[in-house]
Design an enzyme around this catalytic site. Sequence first.
Site, mmCIF file in Angstrom:
data_model
loop_
_atom_site.group_PDB
_atom_site.id
_atom_site.type_symbol
_atom_site.label_atom_id
_atom_site.label_comp_id
_atom_site.label_asym_id
_atom_site.label_seq_id
_atom_site.Cartn_x
_atom_site.Cartn_y
_atom_site.Cartn_z
ATOM 1 N N VAL A 85 61.340 25.606 1.332
ATOM 2 C CA VAL A 85 60.569 26.366 2.146
ATOM 3 C C VAL A 85 61.361 26.768 3.321
ATOM 4 C CG1 VAL A 85 58.425 24.955 1.439
ATOM 5 C CG2 VAL A 85 59.702 24.165 3.242
ATOM 6 N N GLU A 156 72.272 24.385 0.256
ATOM 7 C CA GLU A 156 72.871 25.667 -0.394
ATOM 8 C C GLU A 156 73.802 26.281 0.570
ATOM 9 O OE1 GLU A 156 71.378 26.714 -3.475
ATOM 10 O OE2 GLU A 156 73.560 27.584 -2.984
ATOM 11 N N CYS A 271 70.612 31.604 9.136
ATOM 12 C CA CYS A 271 71.271 30.218 9.348
ATOM 13 C C CYS A 271 72.139 30.003 10.294
ATOM 14 C CB CYS A 271 72.079 30.100 8.231
ATOM 15 S SG CYS A 271 71.256 30.016 6.642
HETATM 16 C C1 UDX Z 1 75.518 31.988 6.021
HETATM 17 C C2 UDX Z 1 76.704 30.992 5.302
HETATM 18 O O1 UDX Z 1 77.679 31.773 5.006
HETATM 19 C C3 UDX Z 1 76.011 30.357 4.060
HETATM 20 O O2 UDX Z 1 77.142 29.401 3.459
HETATM 21 C C4 UDX Z 1 75.026 29.384 4.270
HETATM 22 O O3 UDX Z 1 74.450 28.805 3.221
HETATM 23 C C5 UDX Z 1 73.822 30.542 4.988
HETATM 24 O O4 UDX Z 1 74.265 31.223 6.031
HETATM 25 P P1 UDX Z 1 74.562 34.123 5.531
HETATM 26 O O5 UDX Z 1 73.800 34.203 6.781
HETATM 27 O O6 UDX Z 1 73.923 34.828 4.324
HETATM 28 O O7 UDX Z 1 75.251 32.684 5.122
HETATM 29 O O8 UDX Z 1 75.856 35.431 5.823
HETATM 30 P P2 UDX Z 1 77.274 35.368 6.206
HETATM 31 O O9 UDX Z 1 78.102 36.094 5.219
HETATM 32 O O10 UDX Z 1 77.877 33.874 6.467
HETATM 33 O O11 UDX Z 1 77.358 36.222 7.432
HETATM 34 C C6 UDX Z 1 76.647 35.722 8.795
HETATM 35 C C7 UDX Z 1 76.913 36.712 9.823
HETATM 36 O O12 UDX Z 1 78.222 36.699 10.324
HETATM 37 C C8 UDX Z 1 76.561 38.498 9.369
HETATM 38 O O13 UDX Z 1 75.699 38.602 10.565
HETATM 39 C C9 UDX Z 1 78.093 38.799 9.308
HETATM 40 O O14 UDX Z 1 78.059 40.239 9.481
HETATM 41 C C10 UDX Z 1 78.661 37.908 10.317
HETATM 42 N N1 UDX Z 1 80.305 37.811 10.075
HETATM 43 C C11 UDX Z 1 80.524 37.426 8.960
HETATM 44 C C12 UDX Z 1 81.188 38.516 11.178
HETATM 45 O O15 UDX Z 1 80.621 38.980 12.085
HETATM 46 N N2 UDX Z 1 82.460 38.167 11.120
HETATM 47 C C13 UDX Z 1 83.040 37.523 9.771
HETATM 48 O O16 UDX Z 1 84.081 37.523 9.688
HETATM 49 C C14 UDX Z 1 82.086 37.102 9.010
HETATM 50 P P1 ADP Z 2 64.558 30.784 3.154
HETATM 51 O O1 ADP Z 2 65.591 31.991 3.414
HETATM 52 O O2 ADP Z 2 64.820 29.417 3.505
HETATM 53 O O3 ADP Z 2 64.501 30.722 1.657
HETATM 54 P P2 ADP Z 2 61.984 32.310 3.252
HETATM 55 O O4 ADP Z 2 61.236 32.374 4.429
HETATM 56 O O5 ADP Z 2 62.650 33.309 2.609
HETATM 57 O O6 ADP Z 2 63.259 31.091 3.688
HETATM 58 O O7 ADP Z 2 61.293 31.269 2.114
HETATM 59 C C1 ADP Z 2 60.527 30.343 2.353
HETATM 60 C C2 ADP Z 2 59.237 30.347 1.468
HETATM 61 O O8 ADP Z 2 58.409 29.081 1.432
HETATM 62 C C3 ADP Z 2 58.295 31.398 1.920
HETATM 63 O O9 ADP Z 2 58.149 32.310 0.803
HETATM 64 C C4 ADP Z 2 56.789 30.667 2.218
HETATM 65 O O10 ADP Z 2 55.589 31.196 1.899
HETATM 66 C C5 ADP Z 2 56.993 29.371 1.293
HETATM 67 N N1 ADP Z 2 56.690 28.064 1.745
HETATM 68 C C6 ADP Z 2 56.247 27.705 3.128
HETATM 69 N N2 ADP Z 2 55.693 26.417 3.135
HETATM 70 C C7 ADP Z 2 55.221 26.131 1.634
HETATM 71 C C8 ADP Z 2 54.454 25.232 1.243
HETATM 72 N N3 ADP Z 2 53.886 24.202 1.831
HETATM 73 N N4 ADP Z 2 54.258 25.304 -0.165
HETATM 74 C C9 ADP Z 2 54.752 26.300 -0.948
HETATM 75 N N5 ADP Z 2 55.575 27.447 -0.434
HETATM 76 C C10 ADP Z 2 55.745 27.068 0.909
#
Ligand code: UDX
Ligand code: ADP
Length: 452
Positions: A85, A156, A271
């Site tokens: 979630v 993850e 993230c």
């Molecule tokens: C990140 C982590 O990489 C991943 O391992 C974690 O589980 C979730 O968060 P994400 O947010 O999907 O993943 O994207 P990522 O590819 O890490 O890029 C994050 C941001 O940094 C983006 O806005 C990207 O454009 C920027 N970025 C990335 C830069 O500006 N420069 C870089 O060299 C790399």
């Molecule tokens: P992430 O990027 O962490 O996967 P999202 O917002 O895309 O986050 O997904 C989280 C999902 O979890 C949403 O679709 C939301 O509806 C669901 N969620 C939140 N609380 C509950 C709950 N108590 N039971 C089931 N699903 C839930």
Amino acid sequence: MKICSIGAGYVGGPTMVVIAEQCPEIQVRVTDINQQRIDAWNSDQLPVYEPGLAETVKKLRGRNLSFTTDIDTAIQESDVIFLSVNTPTKQYGEGAGKASDLKYIVSAVERIAALATSDKIIVEKSTLPVCTANKLRAILASNPHQCHFEILSNPEFMAEGTAMQDLRHPDRILIGGEQTESGKQAIQTLVDVYAHWVPREKIITQNLWSSELSKLSANAFLAQRISSINALSALCECSGADVDEISRAIGADSRIGAKFLKSSVGFGGSCFKKDLLNLIYLCESFGLKESALYWQQVVDMNEHQKHRFARLILEKLFNTLSGKKIAIFGFAFKQDTNDTRESPAITVCQDLLKEQAFLSIYDPRVPETVIRTDLAGYPSDAIEVVSDPEQAARGSYAIVILTEGEPFISLNYKHLYTLMKRPTFLFDGRNGLDLDQIRSFGFNAYGIGKKR
Ligand code: UDX
Ligand code: ADP
């Protein structure tokens, strides 16, 4: 064996799809409280865009993969339950603006505690603060059937846009659990799932707390590299050094490595900022002021970089944007995703709107409703969302590139130039274009960390 995920978002969805793909004998159920989201997973228009995802879902749906809102049955029948979630930054009360909001995780675990009639392994998939497992254990203790629950942390590391590739070929799988007999057994159960497709030496097992903290730490380190290179980009602009050349030079040092050194308008995504704020909050709650300030600076640098870029646009356009049309290319936080959470485009667009610019926004992956929600609070008639880059460029003074990669870098900029007002500007917030070539078409062109 039966597995389910509570949460069918960017994390739960793709993760379960790949487990189902790699383990045909395991029944995988993806559940969510959001009916619309589940309906979308069961349709041809998936709620998450990831290259390679739709084809795989189509192949597996109805075999060993299903999507449902029947969370209760899934809880009762599953041996392993993944908690996927959302854990957004808390917006109220104690820790507002920094701590993780655990209300969704708590309500999911309360549901498990109330319903489970057999022993289960609960897997923390969502990113959680260190020591969350203790809280979850206390909730699970209220189970009326006295079932035994083992809590594992299995964070993850997939990035959006490359989720399928990251999940199929991970650098490592991290599994944390209690170092008791039953804890070790639970760890082994999850190791066996991943061992279907991940080489054993890439599966790291460790204690629960290390695993919970490793996820925050990994994201903090990645974000720190981007803020470090972005801090240098400002110095490059003053000195005539080129930030891409600096990245190449330092990235060639094998101790440093080349990845995550691309200077940009700033990092976005769900993230990095959230996890940094969470880490800062954790440091503060343990009384570690200096550590908190250290990580805070990584966040501050990123905010500064976004505003700095918007200020450059204002300054180059003669310090007035009022009524001027500006074409924005890219609104998602990075390429190959429809996700705009914490996208630097939001801050840059807001800064331009404060200067009363008229924005014509082109990003074929992001729906207009999302862009308008992200820019809520600004005059809606100062924003148009278009599906054609020519329409955005026509009559504008500047093109501003805010998302890296395709479909923005391969556009015909020579032609777009002919549609625009003079003098004509291009600001590349992702350093994806050859600025000398862009200048040869007539643009005044600026990049990040490039000589001005
Ligand atoms: C990140 C982590 O990489 C991943 O391992 C974690 O589980 C979730 O968060 P994400 O947010 O999907 O993943 O994207 P990522 O590819 O890490 O890029 C994050 C941001 O940094 C983006 O806005 C990207 O454009 C920027 N970025 C990335 C830069 O500006 N420069 C870089 O060299 C790399
Ligand atoms: P992430 O990027 O962490 O996967 P999202 O917002 O895309 O986050 O997904 C989280 C999902 O979890 C949403 O679709 C939301 O509806 C669901 N969620 C939140 N609380 C509950 C709950 N108590 N039971 C089931 N699903 C839930």
